[in-house]
Design an enzyme around this catalytic site. Structure first.
Site, PDB file in Angstrom:
ATOM      1  N   ASN A  18       0.599  -1.541  -0.075  1.00 32.29           N
ATOM      2  CA  ASN A  18      -0.071  -0.070  -0.407  1.00 32.29           C
ATOM      3  C   ASN A  18       1.170   1.558  -0.272  1.00 32.29           C
ATOM      4  OD1 ASN A  18      -2.301  -1.468  -0.135  1.00 32.29           O
ATOM      5  ND2 ASN A  18      -2.531  -1.493   2.015  1.00 32.29           N
ATOM      6  N   ASP A  69       8.602  -8.540   2.874  1.00 35.27           N
ATOM      7  CA  ASP A  69       6.857  -8.788   3.931  1.00 35.27           C
ATOM      8  C   ASP A  69       7.775  -9.036   5.007  1.00 35.27           C
ATOM      9  OD1 ASP A  69       4.695  -9.880   4.810  1.00 35.27           O
ATOM     10  OD2 ASP A  69       4.098 -10.408   3.254  1.00 35.27           O
ATOM     11  N   SER A 122      -3.978   1.920  18.679  1.00 35.79           N
ATOM     12  CA  SER A 122      -5.108   2.997  17.385  1.00 35.79           C
ATOM     13  C   SER A 122      -6.368   3.338  18.449  1.00 35.79           C
ATOM     14  CB  SER A 122      -5.755   2.429  16.631  1.00 35.79           C
ATOM     15  OG  SER A 122      -7.170   2.957  15.954  1.00 35.79           O
ATOM     16  N   ALA A 123      -7.165   4.259  19.087  1.00 34.64           N
ATOM     17  CA  ALA A 123      -7.848   4.829  19.176  1.00 34.64           C
ATOM     18  C   ALA A 123      -8.541   3.970  18.981  1.00 34.64           C
ATOM     19  CB  ALA A 123      -8.715   5.955  19.467  1.00 34.64           C
ATOM     20  N   TYR A 180     -10.341  -4.931  12.022  1.00 33.49           N
ATOM     21  CA  TYR A 180      -8.912  -4.612  11.646  1.00 33.49           C
ATOM     22  C   TYR A 180      -8.927  -3.919  13.577  1.00 33.49           C
ATOM     23  CZ  TYR A 180      -6.047   0.240  11.942  1.00 33.49           C
ATOM     24  OH  TYR A 180      -5.532   1.084  12.406  1.00 33.49           O
ATOM     25  N   LYS A 201      -5.662  -5.155  16.388  1.00 34.35           N
ATOM     26  CA  LYS A 201      -4.603  -3.971  17.111  1.00 34.35           C
ATOM     27  C   LYS A 201      -4.620  -3.854  18.811  1.00 34.35           C
ATOM     28  CE  LYS A 201      -3.212  -1.375  13.955  1.00 34.35           C
ATOM     29  NZ  LYS A 201      -2.261  -1.184  14.052  1.00 34.35           N
ATOM     30  N   PHE A 248      -4.316   8.572  17.829  1.00 34.54           N
ATOM     31  CA  PHE A 248      -5.864   9.095  17.743  1.00 34.54           C
ATOM     32  C   PHE A 248      -5.840   9.560  16.133  1.00 34.54           C
ATOM     33  CE2 PHE A 248      -8.726   9.196  21.116  1.00 34.54           C
ATOM     34  CZ  PHE A 248      -8.389   8.941  22.460  1.00 34.54           C
ATOM     35  N   ARG A 261     -14.017  14.569  16.751  1.00 29.25           N
ATOM     36  CA  ARG A 261     -12.746  13.963  16.846  1.00 29.25           C
ATOM     37  C   ARG A 261     -11.353  14.221  16.971  1.00 29.25           C
ATOM     38  NH1 ARG A 261     -15.759  10.711  15.653  1.00 29.25           N
ATOM     39  NH2 ARG A 261     -16.590   8.961  14.501  1.00 29.25           N
ATOM     40  N   PRO A 280     -22.618   3.383   9.594  1.00 31.59           N
ATOM     41  CA  PRO A 280     -22.257   2.123  10.120  1.00 31.59           C
ATOM     42  C   PRO A 280     -20.843   2.159  11.106  1.00 31.59           C
ATOM     43  CG  PRO A 280     -23.279   1.336   8.370  1.00 31.59           C
ATOM     44  CD  PRO A 280     -22.412   2.839   7.819  1.00 31.59           C
TER      45      PRO A 280
HETATM   46  P1  NAD Z   1       0.060   2.862   5.124  1.00 32.67           P
HETATM   47  O1  NAD Z   1      -1.261   1.817   4.745  1.00 32.67           O
HETATM   48  O2  NAD Z   1       0.156   4.055   4.556  1.00 32.67           O
HETATM   49  O3  NAD Z   1       1.380   2.289   5.710  1.00 32.67           O
HETATM   50  C1  NAD Z   1       1.060   0.734   6.174  1.00 32.67           C
HETATM   51  C2  NAD Z   1       2.422   0.242   5.710  1.00 32.67           C
HETATM   52  O4  NAD Z   1       2.873  -1.116   5.769  1.00 32.67           O
HETATM   53  C3  NAD Z   1       2.840   0.748   4.015  1.00 32.67           C
HETATM   54  O5  NAD Z   1       3.537   1.604   3.506  1.00 32.67           O
HETATM   55  C4  NAD Z   1       2.397  -0.859   3.036  1.00 32.67           C
HETATM   56  O6  NAD Z   1       2.700  -1.161   1.664  1.00 32.67           O
HETATM   57  C5  NAD Z   1       2.694  -2.014   4.603  1.00 32.67           C
HETATM   58  N1  NAD Z   1       2.748  -2.919   4.468  1.00 32.67           N
HETATM   59  C6  NAD Z   1       1.529  -3.203   4.708  1.00 32.67           C
HETATM   60  N2  NAD Z   1       1.272  -5.070   4.865  1.00 32.67           N
HETATM   61  C7  NAD Z   1       3.040  -5.498   4.840  1.00 32.67           C
HETATM   62  C8  NAD Z   1       3.924  -6.154   4.740  1.00 32.67           C
HETATM   63  N3  NAD Z   1       3.104  -7.700   5.331  1.00 32.67           N
HETATM   64  N4  NAD Z   1       5.365  -6.201   5.387  1.00 32.67           N
HETATM   65  C9  NAD Z   1       5.666  -5.521   5.287  1.00 32.67           C
HETATM   66  N5  NAD Z   1       5.263  -4.152   5.169  1.00 32.67           N
HETATM   67  C10 NAD Z   1       3.422  -4.398   4.618  1.00 32.67           C
HETATM   68  O7  NAD Z   1      -0.761   2.764   6.745  1.00 32.67           O
HETATM   69  P2  NAD Z   1      -0.361   4.176   7.972  1.00 32.67           P
HETATM   70  O8  NAD Z   1      -2.168   5.336   7.531  1.00 32.67           O
HETATM   71  O9  NAD Z   1       0.565   5.031   7.352  1.00 32.67           O
HETATM   72  O10 NAD Z   1      -1.109   3.487   9.279  1.00 32.67           O
HETATM   73  C11 NAD Z   1       0.531   2.979   9.409  1.00 32.67           C
HETATM   74  C12 NAD Z   1       0.311   2.014  11.075  1.00 32.67           C
HETATM   75  O11 NAD Z   1      -0.274   2.839  11.867  1.00 32.67           O
HETATM   76  C13 NAD Z   1      -0.846   0.688  10.883  1.00 32.67           C
HETATM   77  O12 NAD Z   1      -0.434  -0.387  11.202  1.00 32.67           O
HETATM   78  C14 NAD Z   1      -1.953   1.753  11.166  1.00 32.67           C
HETATM   79  O13 NAD Z   1      -2.573   0.693  11.608  1.00 32.67           O
HETATM   80  C15 NAD Z   1      -1.231   2.193  12.175  1.00 32.67           C
HETATM   81  N6  NAD Z   1      -2.635   3.349  12.927  1.00 32.67           N
HETATM   82  C16 NAD Z   1      -3.219   4.375  11.686  1.00 32.67           C
HETATM   83  C17 NAD Z   1      -4.056   5.254  11.714  1.00 32.67           C
HETATM   84  C18 NAD Z   1      -4.128   5.915  10.885  1.00 32.67           C
HETATM   85  O14 NAD Z   1      -5.445   7.051  10.086  1.00 32.67           O
HETATM   86  N7  NAD Z   1      -3.243   6.212   9.623  1.00 32.67           N
HETATM   87  C19 NAD Z   1      -4.564   5.366  13.334  1.00 32.67           C
HETATM   88  C20 NAD Z   1      -4.478   4.439  14.336  1.00 32.67           C
HETATM   89  C21 NAD Z   1      -3.606   3.593  13.636  1.00 32.67           C
HETATM   90  C1  UD1 Z   2     -11.512   5.754  11.374  1.00 33.54           C
HETATM   91  C2  UD1 Z   2     -11.910   4.518  11.264  1.00 33.54           C
HETATM   92  C3  UD1 Z   2     -10.987   3.802  12.742  1.00 33.54           C
HETATM   93  C4  UD1 Z   2      -9.495   4.377  12.005  1.00 33.54           C
HETATM   94  C5  UD1 Z   2      -9.031   5.395  11.638  1.00 33.54           C
HETATM   95  C6  UD1 Z   2      -7.856   5.685  11.411  1.00 33.54           C
HETATM   96  C7  UD1 Z   2     -13.793   3.879  11.151  1.00 33.54           C
HETATM   97  C8  UD1 Z   2     -15.569   3.470  11.610  1.00 33.54           C
HETATM   98  N1  UD1 Z   2     -13.205   3.910  12.098  1.00 33.54           N
HETATM   99  O1  UD1 Z   2     -12.188   6.603  12.557  1.00 33.54           O
HETATM  100  O2  UD1 Z   2     -11.136   2.518  12.857  1.00 33.54           O
HETATM  101  O3  UD1 Z   2      -8.361   3.979  13.645  1.00 33.54           O
HETATM  102  O4  UD1 Z   2     -10.329   5.712  10.858  1.00 33.54           O
HETATM  103  O5  UD1 Z   2      -7.123   6.588  10.538  1.00 33.54           O
HETATM  104  O6  UD1 Z   2     -14.328   3.583  10.028  1.00 33.54           O
HETATM  105  N2  UD1 Z   2     -16.585  11.775   8.014  1.00 33.54           N
HETATM  106  C9  UD1 Z   2     -16.962  12.008   6.595  1.00 33.54           C
HETATM  107  N3  UD1 Z   2     -17.029  11.770   5.939  1.00 33.54           N
HETATM  108  C10 UD1 Z   2     -16.459  10.975   4.644  1.00 33.54           C
HETATM  109  C11 UD1 Z   2     -15.146  10.664   5.801  1.00 33.54           C
HETATM  110  C12 UD1 Z   2     -15.442  10.276   7.358  1.00 33.54           C
HETATM  111  O7  UD1 Z   2     -18.327  12.117   7.580  1.00 33.54           O
HETATM  112  O8  UD1 Z   2     -15.876  11.111   3.415  1.00 33.54           O
HETATM  113  C13 UD1 Z   2     -16.750  11.766   9.245  1.00 33.54           C
HETATM  114  C14 UD1 Z   2     -16.976  10.532  10.283  1.00 33.54           C
HETATM  115  O9  UD1 Z   2     -17.971  10.164  10.173  1.00 33.54           O
HETATM  116  C15 UD1 Z   2     -16.344  10.903  11.191  1.00 33.54           C
HETATM  117  C16 UD1 Z   2     -15.204  11.662  10.885  1.00 33.54           C
HETATM  118  O10 UD1 Z   2     -15.233  12.355   9.730  1.00 33.54           O
HETATM  119  O11 UD1 Z   2     -16.975  11.484  11.990  1.00 33.54           O
HETATM  120  C17 UD1 Z   2     -13.498  11.166  11.025  1.00 33.54           C
HETATM  121  O12 UD1 Z   2     -13.505   9.656  10.648  1.00 33.54           O
HETATM  122  P1  UD1 Z   2     -12.341   8.944   9.462  1.00 33.54           P
HETATM  123  O13 UD1 Z   2     -11.793  10.046   8.897  1.00 33.54           O
HETATM  124  O14 UD1 Z   2     -12.966   8.366   9.130  1.00 33.54           O
HETATM  125  O15 UD1 Z   2     -11.592   8.459  11.280  1.00 33.54           O
HETATM  126  P2  UD1 Z   2     -13.052   8.045  11.912  1.00 33.54           P
HETATM  127  O16 UD1 Z   2     -14.006   7.400  11.893  1.00 33.54           O
HETATM  128  O17 UD1 Z   2     -11.960   8.170  13.092  1.00 33.54           O
END
Ligand code: NAD
Ligand code: UD1
Length: 349
Positions: free
Chosen positions: A42, A65, A131-132, A156, A160, A186, A239, A303
Site C-alpha cells: 500500500n 514482507d 489505535s484509539a 481491524y 490492534k 487518534f 474526533r 455504520p
Molecule cells: P499505510 O498503509 O500508509 O502504511 C502501512 C505500510 O505497511 C504500507 O506502506 C504497506 O505497504 C506496508 N505493509 C503492509 N503489509 C506489509 C507486510 N506484510 N510487510 C511489510 N510491509 C507491509 O498506513 P498508515 O496510515 O501509515 O498506518 C501505519 C500504521 O499505523 C498501521 O499499522 C495502521 O494500522 C496504524 N494506524 C493508522 C492510523 C491512521 O489513521 N492512518 C490510525 C491508527 C493506527
Molecule cells: C476511522 C476508523 C478507525 C480507524 C481510523 C484510522 C471507522 C468506523 N473508523 O476512524 O477504526 O482507526 O479511521 O484513521 O472507519 N467522515 C465524513 N465523511 C467522510 C469520511 C469521514 O463525514 O467521507 C466523518 C466520520 O463520520 C467521522 C469523521 O469524519 O465523524 C472522521 O472519520 P475518519 O477520518 O474515517 O476517522 P474515524 O471514523 O475516526
C-alpha cells in the site's frame, strides 16, 4: 547484505507508508539511522524518494514482507537491530470486514515474526502503532489510557487489540529481553510541510481528510458528511485530529523513553492533541486556510461510527516530554499542499 558495524539503526516496518515516511524523516532529524522494511503493498517508492529529498540521504530500504522470518532475521542481524518501530499492516476498517482472515494474517503475522526474530537476537525495544479504535465507545471523554480497551467493532480494531495483548504476553515472558511502547493514535492528518510525502490512498478514501483534499482537487464532486444528528455541538462527529508530523515526533520520544526507562516494561500512551473537532469545523478550517470551497451534503450516519472521542494526552506529556504543537490550520494547509505537490509529481511521472 553488508553488516553495518558503526551504529545500531532503528528498524521501521511499514516505513514507506503515510505515517512511516514521516517517522523516517523525524528519525533522521534526531540523528538516528533508519532501516525501512516495506513490501509496498500500500505504498510506493515515491515515498522513499520524498524521504531522501527531505533528509538529504537515501534511506536503507528492503522490499520485504515483514512476515518473512528468514529475511527479517537477516536484516536484524546485519544491522544489529534492537529498536523497532512497527507499523507494517493493513488499515482499512471496511476492507477488514470483507477480508478478516487476510487482516488477521498480515496484522498479527508481522508482529509475531518480529517478536520471534527479536527474541532470537536476544533483545528488542518495540514501538507498536495501535489505535484509539481499541477504546470502542469510551465511557468518558477525554479518553485516558486506563479506559477499558478491547471493545472493538471490527476485525481491524481487533487486530490492534490482539497485537497489544500478544506484545504484553511476550514481553512478560521474555525475562527482560524485550520491552515495548504501545502508541494509541487518534486521527492523524496533514503532511510534511514540503509536500514531498503525504497520504496517498488507493481508491476512494475512507477517511475524512484525504476525501476533502480529493474534493478540493476536483477528483470528487462533493464531501458526504456522515450524520448531522449526533449529540455534539453541531451534530457532526467529533474526533481528535493530530498532525502527522507531531505524531511522528511522538515515536522518537517514545524510543528515547524506552531506551532510558522502559527495560522489561510495556507502556501505553495516547497520541492526540486533547481537542475534539467536528467534521464541520474541519471543513470550515480547510476552506478558510486554503481559500477553496468544499461542496458537501449531509448523508446518513456511517455504520460503526461514534459521536465523539478525543484523547487525554497528559501521560505522554508527563512521561515522554511530548505534546502536539501544530495547529488545525497547519494540518489543513499541509494536507492540501501535499495533495497538490504529489499530484503534480505523479503527472510529470
Ligand atoms: P499505510 O498503509 O500508509 O502504511 C502501512 C505500510 O505497511 C504500507 O506502506 C504497506 O505497504 C506496508 N505493509 C503492509 N503489509 C506489509 C507486510 N506484510 N510487510 C511489510 N510491509 C507491509 O498506513 P498508515 O496510515 O501509515 O498506518 C501505519 C500504521 O499505523 C498501521 O499499522 C495502521 O494500522 C496504524 N494506524 C493508522 C492510523 C491512521 O489513521 N492512518 C490510525 C491508527 C493506527
Ligand atoms: C476511522 C476508523 C478507525 C480507524 C481510523 C484510522 C471507522 C468506523 N473508523 O476512524 O477504526 O482507526 O479511521 O484513521 O472507519 N467522515 C465524513 N465523511 C467522510 C469520511 C469521514 O463525514 O467521507 C466523518 C466520520 O463520520 C467521522 C469523521 O469524519 O465523524 C472522521 O472519520 P475518519 O477520518 O474515517 O476517522 P474515524 O471514523 O475516526
Amino acid at each position: 547484505m553488508q553488516k553495518n558495524e558503526n551504529s545500531r539503526a532503528v528498524l521501521l516496518t511499514g516505513g514507506a507508508g503515510y505515517i512511516g515516511s514521516h517517522i523516517a524523516v523525524e528519525l533522521a532529524a534526531a540523528g538516528k539511522q533508519t532501516v525501512i522494511v516495506d513490501n509496498l503493498r500500500n505504498a510506493s517508492e515515491d515515498a522513499l524518494r520524498g524521504i531522501a529529498e527531505i533528509t538529504g540521504s537515501e534511506p536503507v530500504f528492503y522490499r520485504v514482507d515483514a512476515r518473512d522470518k528468514d529475511a527479517m532475521r537477516e536484516i536484524v542481524k546485519c544491522h544489529g537491530i534492537a529498536d523497532v518501530i512497527h507499523l507494517a499492516g493493513l488499515k482499512s476498517v471496511a476492507e477488514s470486514t470483507k477480508e478478516p482472515l487476510e487482516y488477521y494474517n498480515v496484522n498479527l503475522g508481522t508482529t509475531l515474526t518480529l517478536l520471534e526474530v527479536l527474541l532470537e537476537s536476544g533483545e528488542g525495544r518495540i514501538i507498536f502503532s495501535s489505535s484509539a479504535t481499541v477504546y470502542g465507545i469510551p465511557d468518558h471523554v477525554p479518553v485516558t489510557e486506563e479506559a477499558i480497551a478491547g471493545r472493538c467493532f471490527n476485525p481491524y480494531g481487533r487486530t490492534k487489540y490482539f497485537n497489544e495483548q500478544i506484545i504484553n504476553d511476550v514481553v512478560a515472558a521474555s525475562e527482560g529481553k524485550l520491552s515495548a511502547v504501545l502508541l494509541r493514535y487518534f486521527n492523524p492528518i496533514g503532511a510534511h510541510p514540503s509536500g514531498l510525502i503525504g497520504e496517498v490512498p488507493t481508491g476512494v478514501p475512507n477517511n475524512l481528510m484525504p476525501y476533502i483534499t480529493q474534493v478540493a482537487a476536483g477528483k470528487r464532486e462533493k464531501l458526504y458528511i456522515y450524520g448531522n444528528d449526533y449529540e455534539t455541538r453541531d451534530g457532526t462527529g467529533v474526533r481528535d485530529y493530530i498532525h502527522v508530523v507531531d505524531l511522528a515526533r511522538g515515536h522518537v520520544k517514545a524510543l528515547e523513553w524506552l531506551e532510558s526507562h522502559g527495560k522489561g516494561k510495556v507502556e501505553i500512551f495516547n497520541l492526540g492533541t486533547g481537542q475534539g473537532r467536528s467534521v464541520l469545523e474541519i471543513v470550515e478550517t480547510f476552506q478558510r486556510v486554503n481559500n477553496i470551497k468544499i461542496p458537501y451534503e449531509f448523508a446518513p450516519r456511517r455504520p460503526g461510527d461514534i459521536a465523539e472521542y478525543y484523547a487525554d494526552p497528559s501521560k505522554a506529556e508527563r512521561e515522554l516530554g511530548w505534546r502536539a504543537e501544530l495547529s488545525l490550520e497547519d494540518m489543513c494547509r499541509d494536507a492540501w499542499n501535499a495533495e497538490k505537490t504529489l499530484q503534480s509529481r505523479a503527472k510529470k511521472g
